[in-house]
Design a protein around this motif. Structure first.
Motif, mmCIF file in Angstrom:
data_model
loop_
_atom_site.group_PDB
_atom_site.id
_atom_site.type_symbol
_atom_site.label_atom_id
_atom_site.label_comp_id
_atom_site.label_asym_id
_atom_site.label_seq_id
_atom_site.Cartn_x
_atom_site.Cartn_y
_atom_site.Cartn_z
ATOM 1 N N GLN A 39 -4.261 7.806 51.982
ATOM 2 C CA GLN A 39 -2.921 7.700 51.414
ATOM 3 C C GLN A 39 -2.279 9.073 51.331
ATOM 4 O O GLN A 39 -2.918 10.054 50.934
ATOM 5 C CB GLN A 39 -2.994 7.067 50.015
ATOM 6 N N LYS A 43 3.615 6.910 50.380
ATOM 7 C CA LYS A 43 3.281 5.892 51.387
ATOM 8 C C LYS A 43 2.229 4.932 50.846
ATOM 9 O O LYS A 43 1.489 5.246 49.909
ATOM 10 C CB LYS A 43 2.768 6.559 52.663
ATOM 11 N N GLU A 44 2.175 3.769 51.477
ATOM 12 C CA GLU A 44 1.156 2.782 51.126
ATOM 13 C C GLU A 44 -0.221 3.282 51.553
ATOM 14 O O GLU A 44 -0.349 4.063 52.500
ATOM 15 C CB GLU A 44 1.440 1.464 51.871
ATOM 16 N N ARG A 45 -1.225 2.788 50.830
ATOM 17 C CA ARG A 45 -2.596 3.104 51.230
ATOM 18 C C ARG A 45 -2.875 2.433 52.584
ATOM 19 O O ARG A 45 -2.570 1.245 52.765
ATOM 20 C CB ARG A 45 -3.569 2.603 50.163
ATOM 21 N N GLU A 46 -3.457 3.202 53.493
ATOM 22 C CA GLU A 46 -3.623 2.756 54.878
ATOM 23 C C GLU A 46 -5.101 2.566 55.202
ATOM 24 O O GLU A 46 -5.924 3.452 54.937
ATOM 25 C CB GLU A 46 -3.019 3.822 55.809
ATOM 26 N N ALA A 92 -4.451 13.544 54.240
ATOM 27 C CA ALA A 92 -4.292 12.474 53.247
ATOM 28 C C ALA A 92 -5.414 12.589 52.227
ATOM 29 O O ALA A 92 -6.370 13.345 52.416
ATOM 30 C CB ALA A 92 -4.344 11.105 53.918
ATOM 31 N N SER A 110 -6.012 -3.760 51.339
ATOM 32 C CA SER A 110 -6.610 -2.987 50.253
ATOM 33 C C SER A 110 -6.871 -3.833 49.016
ATOM 34 O O SER A 110 -7.831 -3.565 48.280
ATOM 35 C CB SER A 110 -5.718 -1.796 49.891
#
Length: 126
Positions: A39, A43-46, A92, A110
């Motif tokens: 992350q 931003k969204e957790r990827e 990240a 997630s």
């Protein structure tokens, strides 16, 4: 209950390598699917990659395929993420997560993961 602790993050130049570790407490960890997410601020957790409980199945996001390798040592209750050919866009906070659901499916969502570590910062300079 499972507790996860990540380590191995740091600062590296583009093209370099790092190996992250995710050490777990709890006897049932070896039966869980484990994944790495990352992350960046805002931003969204990827999803990055995941591994089944046995280690026989793995899955990678397209952005890291061919550069990152996930593995696990159930005797040590540890999952590893070997990151090679790092790019600045890999910068990240990296989190490991465990999914206690039975089976071998590796989900990229997630919210399907029950346990999370505190994260480790990876910074890749250009």
């Amino acid at each position: 209950q499972v507790q996860l602790v990540e380590s191995g993050g740091g600062l590296v130049q583009a093209g370099g390598s790092l190996r992250l570790s995710c050490a777990a407490s709890g006897r049932t960890f070896s039966s869980y699917t484990v994944a790495w997410f990352r992350q960046t601020p805002g931003k969204e957790r990827e999803f990055v990659t995941g591994i089944s409980w046995s280690g026989r199945r793995t899955y990678y996001a397209d952005s890291v395929k061919g550069r990152f390798t996930i593995s696990r040592d159930n005797a040590k209750n540890t999952v590893y993420l070997q990151m090679n050919s790092l790019k600045p866009e890999d910068t990240a906070v990296y989190y490991c997560a465990a999914d206690r659901s039975p089976g071998v499916a590796i989900t990229t969502a997630s919210d399907e993961y029950n346990y999370w570590g505190q994260g480790t910062q990876v910074t890749v300079s250009s």
